[in-house]
Design a protein around this motif. Structure first.
Motif, PDB file in Angstrom:
ATOM      1  N   TYR A 137      -1.918  -0.567   0.078  1.00 31.40           N
ATOM      2  CA  TYR A 137      -0.562  -0.951  -0.312  1.00 31.40           C
ATOM      3  C   TYR A 137       0.412   0.200  -0.080  1.00 31.40           C
ATOM      4  N   SER A 138       0.003   1.417  -0.445  1.00 30.04           N
ATOM      5  CA  SER A 138       0.900   2.557  -0.248  1.00 30.04           C
ATOM      6  C   SER A 138       1.178   2.779   1.239  1.00 30.04           C
ATOM      7  N   HIS A 139       0.183   2.508   2.078  1.00 31.64           N
ATOM      8  CA  HIS A 139       0.379   2.627   3.528  1.00 31.64           C
ATOM      9  C   HIS A 139       1.456   1.665   4.009  1.00 31.64           C
ATOM     10  N   VAL A 140       1.413   0.419   3.527  1.00 32.62           N
ATOM     11  CA  VAL A 140       2.421  -0.571   3.912  1.00 32.62           C
ATOM     12  C   VAL A 140       3.805  -0.136   3.428  1.00 32.62           C
ATOM     13  N   LEU A 141       3.890   0.340   2.191  1.00 32.53           N
ATOM     14  CA  LEU A 141       5.183   0.758   1.653  1.00 32.53           C
ATOM     15  C   LEU A 141       5.760   1.930   2.441  1.00 32.53           C
ATOM     16  N   LYS A 142       4.901   2.875   2.814  1.00 32.22           N
ATOM     17  CA  LYS A 142       5.380   4.020   3.602  1.00 32.22           C
ATOM     18  C   LYS A 142       5.862   3.576   4.981  1.00 32.22           C
ATOM     19  N   ARG A 143       5.160   2.632   5.593  1.00 30.35           N
ATOM     20  CA  ARG A 143       5.596   2.147   6.906  1.00 30.35           C
ATOM     21  C   ARG A 143       6.941   1.427   6.813  1.00 30.35           C
ATOM     22  N   LEU A 144       7.136   0.639   5.752  1.00 32.44           N
ATOM     23  CA  LEU A 144       8.433  -0.018   5.569  1.00 32.44           C
ATOM     24  C   LEU A 144       9.540   1.020   5.421  1.00 32.44           C
ATOM     25  N   GLY A 145       9.204   2.159   4.809  1.00 29.85           N
ATOM     26  CA  GLY A 145      10.194   3.206   4.611  1.00 29.85           C
ATOM     27  C   GLY A 145      10.514   4.015   5.850  1.00 29.85           C
ATOM     28  N   THR A 146       9.765   3.807   6.939  1.00 29.39           N
ATOM     29  CA  THR A 146      10.079   4.534   8.170  1.00 29.39           C
ATOM     30  C   THR A 146      11.314   3.984   8.873  1.00 29.39           C
ATOM     31  N   PHE A 147      11.640   2.711   8.615  1.00 25.78           N
ATOM     32  CA  PHE A 147      12.815   2.128   9.278  1.00 25.78           C
ATOM     33  C   PHE A 147      13.841   1.594   8.274  1.00 25.78           C
TER      34      PHE A 147
END
Length: 708
Positions: free
Chosen positions: A317-327
């Motif tokens: 889940y944290s991986h998904v949240l971090k990826r969303l935060g890249t853009f």
């Protein structure tokens, strides 16, 4: 159990043999619980009246007591067990043949057998009468003492199990038990250390180090103290062990999509949890976090329940949240009643959640936002986009639905029987490693994710609240507002989603103007399941391609049509000030007036109903009757005026209202599930733009929301 039962741990659940569940009031539930905890012992009517109606006059207290006694007697007579005795001034409850969870729990918890202790903790689903509270100080004092007494017994049972599993080297059971104990006693350093040692013995050094951080943060937050030297020394020893073994080959993990090393980053090292902020929304504290530094504001509303902090403990889940935060600049909230936001606030309405989101966006300085809603979070995003198009850059929906339960014209949703099966499963499995067979079948063999998800749910809501919110989600119906959405929309649906079928995503795409629909292979309902990388890719492609556009002049509004039953213009004019005051109080805007009729618009349907009722009650004091009708739909701004089908429908509905009555369309009723308002069917009328006839209902009263 097939016999009658009374369960008070984690809520209130009463059922007889083959009998329908009685509709107990909150005070009837409270009194039955009080009598049950002292089963077989007589209680005086005077004492009960003082406990539950101490703020009322003596006559009113006696009458209320009689009504409550009558309701309990009727329920017991049809239950197939037990006895309810009223002799003169005394009342006693006997629970013969009843499965009474408190008595069963106390008996099992005194055993020396680990098996019995486990059974006792299965029975202990939560605090006594969790979610039930009365504004009666004597009862609240009694309840506080009893809750603490039973909670202490549960903690003692957990303590004994932790010691037993440690001595027998049953690491998996020891971890499970220690995690549950810490959920109840987060400042127990000895249990934090026991859990750190158990994780380390399993080879899960990162989780052991993460546990130290949880311990350190809890002590600092609640006591302003550092961990004890023994705890810190254990942490240093484990850090040294990890450093010494960092060059060894990692054990193959079940996580395939997050990049190598994400497990270590999520579970060890410095805490990844961002700062939690709070904003007041109608008196309720709403928690939110902001991460990422992309150029677009993206607000994510998760389904069912959530916990902002615990979300970061899952590597996936944290991986998904971090990826969303890249853009994007990612804004996440815990909805009212869940997670880090205020709990015990009653069931929400969609519009309350919508206003909570608006408060968060204001606090975060986001003027135009992409709303991302999954599962039960999606309908609120749709309502927000239709109501506040000027604040909505686009919406992204995944695992989304328009109606929460089966209907002839919506046959894909879960039936009443399936919903009950879901609720039974939630109640049965609460506190155990999560059953991912529906939420994320691809993770069913991943014990780390299952244990994390169980902890995530426990930290998101109490069992009683979680069940109430699940049922609330099935009462939602936003089909009628879909044509009022005029912002760019992306709908992503899994082909094998076991909770939301692809037909539901296709329905949304067919009824939202210009929506883009994407089906992805996979069975997982949660956004961090299989194929999460592809899901984020689709969102990124859509969101970064959304161009600024002129906000639509079309908005979703609740329209109140009002008719004043007064003789002559002078009598009508005398009502003007009262009407104007109530409109201002409930944030309504008068748009037209002609003779004895008036039209006003509101951004929130509940306020329009409250305003219609308030106007009627205030005019009645002057001997004047008023009738009101309310519909919600798309309106187009024309200067200070509005036009649209909703205005025409409200005006026509008004002809069906009786003097002194407020009626609403079915569309309004479906949008305010959880408001506490009650309705009675009145009839149907033909209306342009509606397939078939439009049902309308009379507002009959307001009840206190029940969360247990």
């Amino acid at each position: 159990m097939t016999g009658p039962h009374l369960y008070l741990l984690g809520g209130f659940d009463f059922a007889g043999v083959g009998a329908s569940v009685p509709a107990f009031s909150r005070k009837a539930r409270a009194m039955m619980a009080y009598l049950a905890l002292q089963a077989g012992h007589s209680q005086s009517r005077e004492k009960l009246a003082a406990l539950f109606w101490g703020l009322n006059g003596e006559a009113q207290a006696r009458m209320s007591l009689r009504q409550t006694v009558s309701a309990i007697r009727k329920a017991m007579q049809t239950s197939g067990g037990g006895r309810f005795l009223t002799e003169g001034a005394s009342i006693a409850l006997h629970l013969d043949d009843f499965d009474f969870d408190v008595a069963r729990f106390e008996t099992l918890a005194t055993s020396s057998s680990p098996e019995d202790l486990e059974l006792a903790l299965d029975v202990y689903r939560g605090d006594l009468l969790d979610g039930l509270g009365l504004k009666e100080e004597p009862f609240e004092d009694w309840l506080r003492v009893e809750r603490e007494r039973l909670r202490t017994i549960a903690i003692a049972a957990l303590d004994r199990l932790v010691a037993h599993y440690s001595a027998s080297n049953d690491l998996s059971s020891g971890v499970r038990t220690a995690v549950r104990l810490l959920a109840m006693e987060p400042l127990r350093e000895d249990i934090h250390r026991a859990l750190m040692r158990a994780y380390a013995a399993q080879g899960r050094i990162n989780l052991a180090l993460k546990q130290y951080e949880l311990c350190r943060d809890a002590l600092q937050r609640d006591l302003a103290l550092p961990p004890e030297p023994e705890t810190h020394q254990l942490y240093q020893t484990l850090r040294a062990r990890r450093t010494g073994s960092s060059s060894q080959t990692r054990h193959p993990a079940a996580i395939t999509e997050p990049p190598p090393g994400s497990q270590a980053k999520a579970d060890g090292g410095e805490s990844m949890r961002p700062q939690t902020h709070y904003v007041k929304s109608a008196g309720t504290n709403i928690a939110y976090q902001v991460t990422g530094d992309g150029p677009i504001d993206l607000l994510y509303v998760q389904g069912w329940v959530s916990n902002l902090d615990v979300a970061w403990d899952s590597p996936r889940y944290s991986h998904v949240l971090k990826r969303l935060g890249t853009f994007s600049r990612l804004i996440r909230i815990d909805k009212r009643g869940t997670g880090l936001s205020d709990r015990n606030v009653g069931l929400p309405t969609l519009e309350e959640r919508m206003e909570d989101v608006r408060a968060v966006l204001d606090a975060a300085g986001s003027r135009r936002t992409v709303l991302f809603g999954s599962s039960v979070g999606a309908p609120m995003c749709m309502l927000f986009a239709a109501t506040y198009p000027e604040r909505t850059a686009a919406i992204v929906l995944t695992g989304a639905y328009a109606r929460g339960s089966w209907a002839k014209d919506y046959p894909w949703a879960r039936t009443v029987e399936q919903v009950q099966q879901d609720i039974d499963a939630v109640e049965r499995q609460w506190g155990k490693p999560a059953d991912m067979s529906n939420a994320a079948p691809s993770l069913i063999e991943n014990m780390i994710e299952r244990e994390w998800f169980a902890a995530y749910l426990r930290n998101s809501a109490s069992p009683a609240d979680a069940i109430a919110l699940w049922r609330w989600g099935t009462e939602i119906d936003v089909r009628d507002i879909l044509p009022a959405i005029h912002v760019p929309t992306l709908i992503v649906q899994r082909t094998g989603d076991r909770w939301v079928r692809p037909e539901e995503g296709r329905f949304l795409a067919a009824h939202i103007e210009g929506a883009r629909y994407v089906e992805l292979a996979g069975r997982d309902h949660v956004i961090w399941g299989e194929g999460c990388g592809r899901l984020v890719d689709e969102i990124r492609s859509f969101v970064t391609g959304v161009l600024p556009s002129v906000p639509s002049e079309r908005v979703l509004l609740s329209v109140l049509a009002l008719k004043i039953e007064a003789a002559g213009e002078q009598a009508i004019e005398q009502c003007t000030d009262a009407i104007r005051d109530e409109l201002a109080l409930f944030h309504g805007k008068e748009i037209r007036r002609l003779g004895d009729r008036l039209l006003a618009v509101f951004q929130r349907p509940t306020r329009s109903i409250q305003c219609g009722i308030a106007i009627g009650e205030r005019l009645k004091l002057s001997g004047v009757d008023a009738r009101a009708a309310i519909h919600i739909g798309e309106c187009e701004a024309c200067g200070e005026d509005f036009s649209g089908i909703a205005i025409e429908v409200s005006s026509r509905l008004l002809d069906h209202a009786r003097p002194g009555e407020t009626i609403v369309s079915r569309t309004v009723r479906d949008l305010i599930a959880g408001s506490g308002l009650t309705f009675e069917e009145r009839g149907k009328m033909e209306a342009d733009g509606f397939p078939g006839a439009l049902q309308f209902l009379a507002v009959t009263g307001k009840i206190q929301p029940m969360m247990g």
